[in-house]
Each structure stands twice: as structure tokens, then as C-alpha cells.
Write a protein that holds these residues in place. Structure first.
Motif, mmCIF file in Angstrom:
data_model
loop_
_atom_site.group_PDB
_atom_site.id
_atom_site.type_symbol
_atom_site.label_atom_id
_atom_site.label_comp_id
_atom_site.label_asym_id
_atom_site.label_seq_id
_atom_site.Cartn_x
_atom_site.Cartn_y
_atom_site.Cartn_z
ATOM 1 N N LYS A 5 0.851 -1.171 0.000
ATOM 2 C CA LYS A 5 0.000 0.000 0.000
ATOM 3 C C LYS A 5 0.878 1.209 0.000
ATOM 4 O O LYS A 5 0.830 2.024 0.892
ATOM 5 C CB LYS A 5 -0.904 0.012 1.218
ATOM 6 N N HIS A 6 1.719 1.286 -0.909
ATOM 7 C CA HIS A 6 2.620 2.410 -1.115
ATOM 8 C C HIS A 6 2.764 3.288 0.107
ATOM 9 O O HIS A 6 2.119 4.287 0.211
ATOM 10 C CB HIS A 6 2.102 3.290 -2.239
ATOM 11 N N THR A 7 3.626 2.993 1.012
ATOM 12 C CA THR A 7 3.891 3.891 2.120
ATOM 13 C C THR A 7 5.255 4.483 1.950
ATOM 14 O O THR A 7 6.220 3.761 1.882
ATOM 15 C CB THR A 7 3.811 3.167 3.452
ATOM 16 N N ALA A 8 5.320 5.761 1.838
ATOM 17 C CA ALA A 8 6.624 6.395 1.701
ATOM 18 C C ALA A 8 7.127 6.714 3.082
ATOM 19 O O ALA A 8 6.641 7.598 3.735
ATOM 20 C CB ALA A 8 6.500 7.659 0.895
ATOM 21 N N ARG A 9 8.096 5.984 3.521
ATOM 22 C CA ARG A 9 8.662 6.245 4.834
ATOM 23 C C ARG A 9 10.069 5.695 4.855
ATOM 24 O O ARG A 9 10.369 4.723 4.169
ATOM 25 C CB ARG A 9 7.843 5.577 5.934
ATOM 26 N N PRO A 10 10.962 6.283 5.667
ATOM 27 C CA PRO A 10 12.278 5.691 5.818
ATOM 28 C C PRO A 10 12.120 4.286 6.367
ATOM 29 O O PRO A 10 11.169 3.993 7.084
ATOM 30 C CB PRO A 10 12.977 6.619 6.820
ATOM 31 N N ALA A 11 13.035 3.398 6.054
ATOM 32 C CA ALA A 11 12.901 1.992 6.404
ATOM 33 C C ALA A 11 12.754 1.774 7.898
ATOM 34 O O ALA A 11 12.152 0.809 8.324
ATOM 35 C CB ALA A 11 14.106 1.205 5.887
ATOM 36 N N THR A 12 13.276 2.694 8.728
ATOM 37 C CA THR A 12 13.226 2.496 10.172
ATOM 38 C C THR A 12 12.226 3.413 10.861
ATOM 39 O O THR A 12 12.025 3.316 12.060
ATOM 40 C CB THR A 12 14.613 2.745 10.793
ATOM 41 N N ALA A 13 11.587 4.300 10.098
ATOM 42 C CA ALA A 13 10.687 5.275 10.739
ATOM 43 C C ALA A 13 9.294 4.706 10.901
ATOM 44 O O ALA A 13 8.829 3.941 10.113
ATOM 45 C CB ALA A 13 10.625 6.558 9.910
ATOM 46 N N MET A 91 13.854 6.714 0.315
ATOM 47 C CA MET A 91 12.592 6.474 0.992
ATOM 48 C C MET A 91 11.809 5.422 0.221
ATOM 49 O O MET A 91 11.798 5.419 -0.996
ATOM 50 C CB MET A 91 11.786 7.774 1.085
ATOM 51 N N ARG A 92 11.179 4.504 0.944
ATOM 52 C CA ARG A 92 10.400 3.460 0.295
ATOM 53 C C ARG A 92 9.042 3.998 -0.155
ATOM 54 O O ARG A 92 8.409 4.772 0.565
ATOM 55 C CB ARG A 92 10.170 2.276 1.242
ATOM 56 N N PRO A 93 8.539 3.575 -1.321
ATOM 57 C CA PRO A 93 7.228 4.035 -1.803
ATOM 58 C C PRO A 93 6.091 3.271 -1.136
ATOM 59 O O PRO A 93 5.418 2.451 -1.751
ATOM 60 C CB PRO A 93 7.299 3.747 -3.313
ATOM 61 N N TYR A 94 5.897 3.507 0.151
ATOM 62 C CA TYR A 94 4.887 2.786 0.908
ATOM 63 C C TYR A 94 4.182 3.743 1.846
ATOM 64 O O TYR A 94 4.835 4.448 2.620
ATOM 65 C CB TYR A 94 5.585 1.663 1.695
ATOM 66 N N PHE A 95 2.856 3.791 1.770
ATOM 67 C CA PHE A 95 2.075 4.662 2.660
ATOM 68 C C PHE A 95 1.469 3.845 3.791
ATOM 69 O O PHE A 95 0.967 2.757 3.563
ATOM 70 C CB PHE A 95 0.906 5.325 1.906
ATOM 71 N N ASP A 96 1.457 4.388 5.006
ATOM 72 C CA ASP A 96 0.735 3.710 6.067
ATOM 73 C C ASP A 96 -0.766 3.961 5.880
ATOM 74 O O ASP A 96 -1.183 4.760 5.039
ATOM 75 C CB ASP A 96 1.229 4.146 7.456
ATOM 76 N N ASP A 97 -1.579 3.256 6.651
ATOM 77 C CA ASP A 97 -3.034 3.314 6.462
ATOM 78 C C ASP A 97 -3.586 4.723 6.657
ATOM 79 O O ASP A 97 -4.488 5.156 5.933
ATOM 80 C CB ASP A 97 -3.732 2.352 7.431
ATOM 81 N N ALA A 98 -3.045 5.456 7.640
ATOM 82 C CA ALA A 98 -3.564 6.800 7.920
ATOM 83 C C ALA A 98 -3.325 7.729 6.736
ATOM 84 O O ALA A 98 -4.221 8.473 6.320
ATOM 85 C CB ALA A 98 -2.911 7.358 9.188
#
Length: 219
Positions: A5-13, A91-98
Motif C-alpha cells: 500500500k505504497h507507504t513512503a517512509r524511511p525503512a526504520t521510521a 525512501m520506500r514508496p509505501y504509505f501507512d493506512d492513515a
């Protein structure tokens, strides 16, 4: 999409995304550029050819991603009197649910369409060269009937599964480094988990696509 689900976040954040990044990656071209730069280092010219987009368009979206800290410049190459800039993702192309829930439905659908096209293409290519021959390859399809709580619980499980998969990848890299194996992974794999609402059953006399069947007789 939890697992993709495309969450853009640093791998550890684990903090919620900066709204600027959510807006930046809500554009399909920017998202495709970030996905590509997560896989390899490339220049806007190379990306434009790969994505089938005008160079000026890709260059503009690349600059936006640089400004937002999603990608970084790693090298420049002299090409016929001009400098070609090469970038990689940070940054990874991944979005969290929020963050995903805040995006317009039309944008979410466009991003899903692109990812499903890539997934289908990779699946077909792998099947054609024995990619599912390993005895521990996995393909499953399960129909579920869930309430809202069940849907939320399963989404959490899928998100945790992705996090664990990334941990396993890091552990594998550590073991290869200890062995002095600089040749890369022993097995280059892909992980895809799909979970979605089933389409309604077609009414009697219609096909799955919703078109009514024609009678075999003369009209």
C-alpha cells in the motif's frame, strides 16, 4: 495498501508521514519514479524512456522528489555537452493506512492500477522461466467473510508480515556479508499479498464484466 500500500517512509521510521510527502507521492508519475529509483540508480532520461513519459515531465517530478528528500543525487555523467544526473531513492514508496486514507479515491485507484500492472507482468514473466518451481514457493487464494473488526485485524497482520519480511531480508544480507559473499542474493524473490473486497456476483443473464449475454437465437 498495507503490504504494497505504497507507504513512503524511511525503512526504520514509524511516524506519520509529512503531509508534503503524501501530496508529492499522490501524483502517479512521481510515485512511479520513486518506485523505479528504489530498484536502481537512474537518470530522468532513462526513467522517461522506461516510463513512457516526456523527459521534461519526469525531470520536473524528479526535482520535486529531491526537494522533499525522497531521492538524492549520486552521480553525474557528461553526455554530448550536457550533464546527466543519476538519482537513487532514500525512501520506500509505501504509505501507512492513515496517510493512504487521506488520499483521494481517484489517486488511490490510479496507484493501485499501476502496481497491479507491474505485479501481473512480473508474475507472468516469472512463471515463464520456472519462477514458481522452488518447493517453498507459495501461491494461495482464500475467500473470507469478515466484519469491520476482522478486516482491521487482518490488515494489521499483513502490515506486520511486510515488516517481518523486510527484517528477514536485512538478516539475509547480514549473513551474506559474514560469508564474504559480495555476489548478491542466492535467491532473488518477490513477495505479493493481495487482500480486497470481492466483486459482487453478476446478475443472472450477465457475464462477469456486467454485460448481458446475447441469446443464441435470432433477435
Amino acid at each position: 495498501m498495507p503490504a504494497s500500500k505504497h507507504t513512503a517512509r524511511p525503512a526504520t521510521a514509524r511516524d506519520e508521514l509529512d503531509p508534503r510527502i503524501v501530496r508529492a507521492l499522490s501524483h502517479p508519475v512521481r510515485h512511479r519514479v520513486l518506485v523505479a529509483l528504489n530498484e536502481r540508480v537512474a537518470s530522468p532520461k532513462e526513467l522517461a524512456a522506461e516510463l513512457g513519459e516526456p523527459l521534461g515531465n519526469v525531470s520536473y517530478h524528479t526535482r520535486v522528489l529531491v526537494k522533499l528528500g525522497c531521492i538524492e543525487l549520486v552521480s553525474t555523467t557528461q553526455r554530448r555537452g550536457a550533464l546527466e544526473h543519476h538519482y537513487r531513492a532514500v525512501m520506500r514508496p509505501y504509505f501507512d493506512d492513515a496517510a493512504w486514507a487521506k488520499m483521494p479515491l481517484s489517486t488511490r485507484r490510479a496507484l493501485f492500477d499501476h502496481e497491479l500492472d507491474r505485479l501481473w507482468s512480473h508474475t507472468v514473466d516469472a512463471a515463464g522461466v520456472g519462477g514458481f518451481d522452488h518447493p517453498r514457493a507459495h501461491v494461495s487464494w482464500t475467500l473470507l467473510d469478515l466484519d469491520d473488526q476482522g478486516l482491521n485485524d487482518l490488515a494489521d497482520v499483513l502490515g506486520s508480515t511486510l515488516d517481518r519480511a523486510l527484517e528477514i531480508q536485512a538478516e539475509s544480507a547480514g549473513r551474506r556479508a559474514e560469508r564474504g559473499d559480495n555476489g548478491g542474493a542466492d535467491l532473488r524473490t518477490e513477495l505479493a499479498i493481495l487482500h480486497f473486497e470481492r466483486a459482487p456476483k453478476p446478475a443472472a443473464g450477465t457475464t462477469a464484466g456486467g454485460r448481458r449475454k446475447r441469446s443464441a437465437g435470432r433477435s
